[in-house]
Motif scaffolding. Sequence first.
Motif, short mmCIF file in Angstrom:
data_model
loop_
_atom_site.label_atom_id
_atom_site.label_comp_id
_atom_site.label_asym_id
_atom_site.label_seq_id
_atom_site.Cartn_x
_atom_site.Cartn_y
_atom_site.Cartn_z
N VAL A 238 29.29 38.54 33.41
CA VAL A 238 30.23 39.31 32.71
C VAL A 238 31.28 38.05 32.25
O VAL A 238 31.88 37.45 32.99
CB VAL A 238 30.96 40.23 33.71
N ARG A 239 31.60 38.19 30.93
CA ARG A 239 32.32 37.49 30.48
C ARG A 239 33.62 37.95 29.61
O ARG A 239 33.28 39.12 29.07
CB ARG A 239 31.60 36.65 29.52
N PHE A 240 34.82 37.77 29.80
CA PHE A 240 35.92 38.12 29.06
C PHE A 240 36.26 36.96 28.20
O PHE A 240 36.98 36.06 28.37
CB PHE A 240 37.06 38.32 29.85
N PHE B 29 37.72 34.21 31.07
CA PHE B 29 37.12 34.32 32.42
C PHE B 29 35.51 34.66 32.22
O PHE B 29 35.24 35.44 31.45
CB PHE B 29 38.07 35.48 32.90
N CYS B 30 34.88 34.28 33.40
CA CYS B 30 33.39 34.61 33.51
C CYS B 30 33.08 34.40 35.00
O CYS B 30 33.44 33.81 35.88
CB CYS B 30 32.74 33.45 32.58
N VAL B 31 32.24 35.75 35.13
CA VAL B 31 31.61 35.71 36.75
C VAL B 31 30.07 35.85 36.39
O VAL B 31 29.84 36.59 35.82
CB VAL B 31 32.12 37.05 37.39
N ASN C 83 34.59 31.54 36.72
CA ASN C 83 35.16 30.42 35.97
C ASN C 83 36.54 31.22 35.28
O ASN C 83 36.29 32.32 34.79
CB ASN C 83 34.32 29.88 34.88
N PHE C 84 37.41 30.63 35.67
CA PHE C 84 38.60 30.95 35.13
C PHE C 84 39.36 29.78 34.42
O PHE C 84 39.94 28.78 35.13
CB PHE C 84 39.69 31.47 35.92
N GLU D 146 32.71 28.88 43.25
CA GLU D 146 31.41 29.67 43.85
C GLU D 146 31.37 29.91 45.33
O GLU D 146 31.86 29.02 46.04
CB GLU D 146 30.29 28.28 43.34
N ARG D 147 30.87 31.13 45.33
CA ARG D 147 30.81 31.40 47.02
C ARG D 147 29.53 32.53 47.15
O ARG D 147 28.97 33.04 46.16
CB ARG D 147 32.06 32.24 47.35
#
Length: 163
Positions: free
Chosen positions: A36-38, A42-44, A56-57, A63-64
């Motif tokens: 999901v990318r904004f 921002f990206c998850v 990523n922000f 990373e977890r």
Amino acid sequence: MIIFLVLLCIGISVVLYLFFAPFYLEVNSDLNVYRVRFHKLFCVRYKPEESSIETNFLGWSYERPLITSNKNERPVIEKQKKTNGKPLPVAKLLRVMKTFKINKCYVCVDSGDMHLNGLLYPFFAWLNWYSGKIFQINFTGRNLVILEVENSLARMSRAWLGS
């Protein structure tokens, strides 16, 4: 006074950017990309090979690993919350669903059963014709999904608040 106006303009600009900037849901099973990318802010991303989530922000990456549940734990029974009794506004939800824009859609599926593939073939041909996107069924064992969906907070709020 001028500093206040500059800060106010910057604040309003940031809020408008967040309101109108698009966000994307991207799935590509060929490249193992699930994210999901904004816009570019921002990206998850889910990494299935490592079973982890990468965030990523603004260029900062974190990373977890995913939390796995312990099978020996007892399930926690929660009390049910009281609802207000109002039904879901289905018409509003449908208007919000229509605001999502599908940029890319390619689905190529094999169920592994030749008879089921033969039965699904006319449905996939109709879906391909009706939607204008590419939906295929094959008999070679290849499964591939490429999907990119776009939306913004402005479009969703306009659909929700509109009459």
